[in-house]
Design a protein around this motif. Structure first.
Motif, PDB file in Angstrom:
ATOM      1  N   SER A 149       6.217   2.833  -1.657  1.00 33.32           N
ATOM      2  CA  SER A 149       7.952   2.744  -0.011  1.00 33.32           C
ATOM      3  C   SER A 149       6.055   2.115   0.811  1.00 33.32           C
ATOM      4  O   SER A 149       5.877   2.044   0.922  1.00 33.32           O
ATOM      5  CB  SER A 149       7.363   4.294   0.618  1.00 33.32           C
ATOM      6  OG  SER A 149       6.942   5.363   0.653  1.00 33.32           O
ATOM      7  N   GLY A 150       6.922   2.035   2.247  1.00 31.83           N
ATOM      8  CA  GLY A 150       6.562   1.100   3.327  1.00 31.83           C
ATOM      9  C   GLY A 150       5.198   2.203   3.807  1.00 31.83           C
ATOM     10  O   GLY A 150       4.116   1.837   3.535  1.00 31.83           O
ATOM     11  N   GLY A 151       5.005   3.812   3.963  1.00 34.36           N
ATOM     12  CA  GLY A 151       4.474   4.300   4.064  1.00 34.36           C
ATOM     13  C   GLY A 151       3.664   4.609   3.024  1.00 34.36           C
ATOM     14  O   GLY A 151       1.732   4.657   3.771  1.00 34.36           O
ATOM     15  N   MET A 152       3.451   4.534   2.012  1.00 37.80           N
ATOM     16  CA  MET A 152       2.962   4.355   1.048  1.00 37.80           C
ATOM     17  C   MET A 152       1.756   3.165   0.763  1.00 37.80           C
ATOM     18  O   MET A 152       0.803   3.369   0.842  1.00 37.80           O
ATOM     19  CB  MET A 152       3.474   4.350  -0.898  1.00 37.80           C
ATOM     20  CG  MET A 152       3.434   5.738  -0.662  1.00 37.80           C
ATOM     21  SD  MET A 152       5.286   6.198  -1.813  1.00 37.80           S
ATOM     22  CE  MET A 152       4.459   6.406  -3.769  1.00 37.80           C
ATOM     23  N   LYS A 153       2.349   2.203   1.491  1.00 38.80           N
ATOM     24  CA  LYS A 153       1.594   0.670   1.202  1.00 38.80           C
ATOM     25  C   LYS A 153       0.903   1.223   2.182  1.00 38.80           C
ATOM     26  O   LYS A 153      -0.653   0.292   2.408  1.00 38.80           O
ATOM     27  CB  LYS A 153       2.526  -0.314   1.528  1.00 38.80           C
ATOM     28  CG  LYS A 153       3.125  -0.829   0.222  1.00 38.80           C
ATOM     29  CD  LYS A 153       4.005  -1.948   0.441  1.00 38.80           C
ATOM     30  CE  LYS A 153       5.243  -1.570   1.046  1.00 38.80           C
ATOM     31  NZ  LYS A 153       6.563  -2.085   0.203  1.00 38.80           N
ATOM     32  N   GLN A 154       1.120   1.834   3.054  1.00 38.20           N
ATOM     33  CA  GLN A 154       0.113   1.205   4.960  1.00 38.20           C
ATOM     34  C   GLN A 154      -0.991   2.611   4.185  1.00 38.20           C
ATOM     35  O   GLN A 154      -2.321   2.257   4.834  1.00 38.20           O
ATOM     36  CB  GLN A 154       1.114   2.287   5.784  1.00 38.20           C
ATOM     37  CG  GLN A 154      -0.023   2.341   7.157  1.00 38.20           C
ATOM     38  CD  GLN A 154       0.108   0.476   7.851  1.00 38.20           C
ATOM     39  OE1 GLN A 154       0.379  -0.450   7.126  1.00 38.20           O
ATOM     40  NE2 GLN A 154      -0.557   0.809   8.508  1.00 38.20           N
ATOM     41  N   ARG A 155      -0.929   3.288   3.551  1.00 36.37           N
ATOM     42  CA  ARG A 155      -2.084   4.413   2.843  1.00 36.37           C
ATOM     43  C   ARG A 155      -3.123   3.284   2.177  1.00 36.37           C
ATOM     44  O   ARG A 155      -3.898   4.402   2.368  1.00 36.37           O
ATOM     45  CB  ARG A 155      -1.616   5.478   2.271  1.00 36.37           C
ATOM     46  CG  ARG A 155      -0.717   6.377   3.518  1.00 36.37           C
ATOM     47  CD  ARG A 155      -0.626   8.270   2.221  1.00 36.37           C
ATOM     48  NE  ARG A 155       0.717   8.528   2.804  1.00 36.37           N
ATOM     49  CZ  ARG A 155       0.933   8.987   1.214  1.00 36.37           C
ATOM     50  NH1 ARG A 155       0.205   9.753   0.649  1.00 36.37           N
ATOM     51  NH2 ARG A 155       2.436   8.695   0.881  1.00 36.37           N
ATOM     52  N   ILE A 156      -2.682   2.728   0.775  1.00 37.25           N
ATOM     53  CA  ILE A 156      -3.238   1.847   0.261  1.00 37.25           C
ATOM     54  C   ILE A 156      -4.056   1.422   1.262  1.00 37.25           C
ATOM     55  O   ILE A 156      -4.915   0.843   1.056  1.00 37.25           O
ATOM     56  CB  ILE A 156      -2.296   1.360  -0.833  1.00 37.25           C
ATOM     57  CG1 ILE A 156      -1.520   1.922  -1.288  1.00 37.25           C
ATOM     58  CG2 ILE A 156      -3.597   0.079  -1.455  1.00 37.25           C
ATOM     59  CD1 ILE A 156      -2.361   2.592  -2.765  1.00 37.25           C
ATOM     60  N   GLY A 157      -3.589   0.415   2.427  1.00 45.43           N
ATOM     61  CA  GLY A 157      -4.160  -0.543   4.284  1.00 45.43           C
ATOM     62  C   GLY A 157      -5.528   0.451   4.016  1.00 45.43           C
ATOM     63  O   GLY A 157      -6.267   0.063   4.104  1.00 45.43           O
ATOM     64  N   ILE A 158      -4.907   1.847   4.159  1.00 43.47           N
ATOM     65  CA  ILE A 158      -6.097   2.328   4.978  1.00 43.47           C
ATOM     66  C   ILE A 158      -7.168   2.882   4.184  1.00 43.47           C
ATOM     67  O   ILE A 158      -8.652   2.104   3.999  1.00 43.47           O
ATOM     68  CB  ILE A 158      -5.905   4.121   5.360  1.00 43.47           C
ATOM     69  CG1 ILE A 158      -4.705   3.378   6.900  1.00 43.47           C
ATOM     70  CG2 ILE A 158      -6.571   5.237   5.872  1.00 43.47           C
ATOM     71  CD1 ILE A 158      -3.142   4.649   7.263  1.00 43.47           C
ATOM     72  N   ALA A 159      -7.088   3.390   2.671  1.00 41.06           N
ATOM     73  CA  ALA A 159      -7.887   3.132   1.602  1.00 41.06           C
ATOM     74  C   ALA A 159      -8.425   1.566   1.305  1.00 41.06           C
ATOM     75  O   ALA A 159     -10.300   2.459   1.416  1.00 41.06           O
ATOM     76  CB  ALA A 159      -6.616   3.232   0.623  1.00 41.06           C
ATOM     77  N   ARG A 160      -7.894   1.328   1.587  1.00 37.10           N
ATOM     78  CA  ARG A 160      -8.645  -0.146   0.994  1.00 37.10           C
ATOM     79  C   ARG A 160      -9.360  -0.001   2.426  1.00 37.10           C
ATOM     80  O   ARG A 160     -10.961  -0.930   2.155  1.00 37.10           O
ATOM     81  CB  ARG A 160      -7.934  -1.510   1.054  1.00 37.10           C
ATOM     82  CG  ARG A 160      -8.260  -2.619   1.301  1.00 37.10           C
ATOM     83  CD  ARG A 160      -7.428  -3.983   0.778  1.00 37.10           C
ATOM     84  NE  ARG A 160      -6.462  -4.028   1.926  1.00 37.10           N
ATOM     85  CZ  ARG A 160      -5.370  -4.547   1.907  1.00 37.10           C
ATOM     86  NH1 ARG A 160      -5.853  -5.129   1.327  1.00 37.10           N
ATOM     87  NH2 ARG A 160      -4.783  -4.580   3.030  1.00 37.10           N
ATOM     88  N   ALA A 161      -9.559   0.088   3.433  1.00 35.73           N
ATOM     89  CA  ALA A 161     -10.016  -0.049   4.943  1.00 35.73           C
ATOM     90  C   ALA A 161     -11.670   0.773   4.354  1.00 35.73           C
ATOM     91  O   ALA A 161     -12.936   0.327   4.698  1.00 35.73           O
ATOM     92  CB  ALA A 161     -10.049  -0.187   6.052  1.00 35.73           C
TER      93      ALA A 161
END
Ligand SMILES: Nc1ncnc2c1ncn2[C@@H]1O[C@H](COP(=O)(O)OP(=O)(O)O)[C@@H](O)[C@H]1O
Ligand SMILES: [Mg+2]
Length: 291
Positions: A149-161
């Motif tokens: 989902s969009g929220g999960m993608k956002q969390r991956i982006g945060i993990a990456r940063a």
């Protein structure tokens, strides 16, 4: 508790210096930002708040090195910022994962960029998994962006940063697409990580409570065009902060109402729709829940 840090201008860790930003348009130049000037100390947590379209993302993109200011510029540790760099990780508003890579591989790409010569392969694997677990995404680490989902993608982006352990973390409404519980968890994790690593953070948010809970200073921007910094609010609440005990804290509530006053009275934004006017919604805006 963090002490108030004062630094002479020329020694500021991150120096956003008298920035103007003029975008070329069909009808001539559009001056989005005018004289944006801000000195940020190492380890400071800054929130940028202001009405939609005032220029928050533009400021962040300039600090990220993605946009070049028309006038003025950004110095990080006295070095001019002209391009993106791994010491300044960005979490974009619209998650920006590579669609052909799994969540794990998206984080791995960033980790390799920073830690290739420092960590063994096994250490890198542990570190990637640690960061994915931190955002509660361990279970879906081998899924590709189109499978989550969009929220999960956002969390991956945060993990990456976070996995890049950046000196400067730039976040554009990072928690906007998360449901309330996940959002609270991410805010708490971010406060913990930031106090451990002493990263300098600039976070754009629409959420007044989030700004007060997380920040050392809240930077409030005026409406554009020619947007600039209107007021800066010092948040001297003791850390670690707990959302539950702050709810009844007088200083917390005073700060909250200062931000609301700025947004709704001093920078009240009235938009016209078919002759009717309405005030731009900033607080309690409808959130898109994860599903
Ligand atoms: N590439 C661009 N070209 C022209 N105008 C732009 C561009 N990017 C942003 N703007 C304009 O600059 C202003 C600030 O935009 P932005 O920084 O995205 O605002 P915010 O993030 O506060 O919502 C807006 O009026 C927007 O339309
Ligand atoms: Mg924006």
């Amino acid at each position: 508790m963090k002490s108030a840090k004062t630094t002479a201008d020329n020694q500021a860790f991150l120096n956003i210096s008298q920035i103007d930003m003029v975008f070329p348009t069909d009808t001539g130049g559009f001056t989005a930002l005018k004289d944006v000037d801000l000195k940020i100390n190492k380890g400071e947590f800054i929130s940028l708040i202001g009405h939609s379209g005032c220029g928050k993302s533009t400021v962040l993109n300039i600090v990220a090195g993605l946009y070049q200011a028309t006038k003025g510029g950004v110095l990080l540790k006295n070095k001019e910022v002209n391009e993106p760099g791994p010491e300044r990780a960005v979490v974009f508003q619209n998650h920006s994962l590579l669609p052909w890579l799994t969540s794990y591989q998206n984080v791995e790409l960033a980790v390799k960029q920073v830690f290739n010569k420092i960590m063994s392969n096994a250490e890198m694997k542990d570190w990637i998994e640690h960061n994915l677990n931190l955002v509660h995404m361990g279970h879906a680490m081998h899924k590709r962006p189109d499978e989550i989902s969009g929220g999960m993608k956002q969390r991956i982006g945060i993990a990456r940063a976070l996995a890049m352990q950046p000196e400067v973390l730039l976040m554009d409404e990072p928690f906007g697409a998360l449901d309330a519980l996940t959002r609270a968890h991410m805010q708490d994790s971010l406060m913990e990580i930031q106090s451990e690593l002493n990263n300098t953070v600039i976070m754009i948010t629409h959420d007044v409570d989030e700004a007060v809970l997380l920040s050392d200073r809240i930077v409030m921007m005026t409406n554009g065009p020619e947007a600039t910094i209107g007021e800066i609010l010092d948040v001297k609440l003791e850390r670690p902060r707990s959302r539950l005990s702050l709810a009844k804290n007088l200083e917390y509530n005073r700060l909250r109402s200062e931000v609301l006053t700025f947004l709704y009275e001093k920078q009240r934004k009235v938009e016209s729709f078919n002759g009717k006017t309405s005030v731009s919604p900033v607080v309690n805006q409808k959130r898109v829940n994860e599903n």
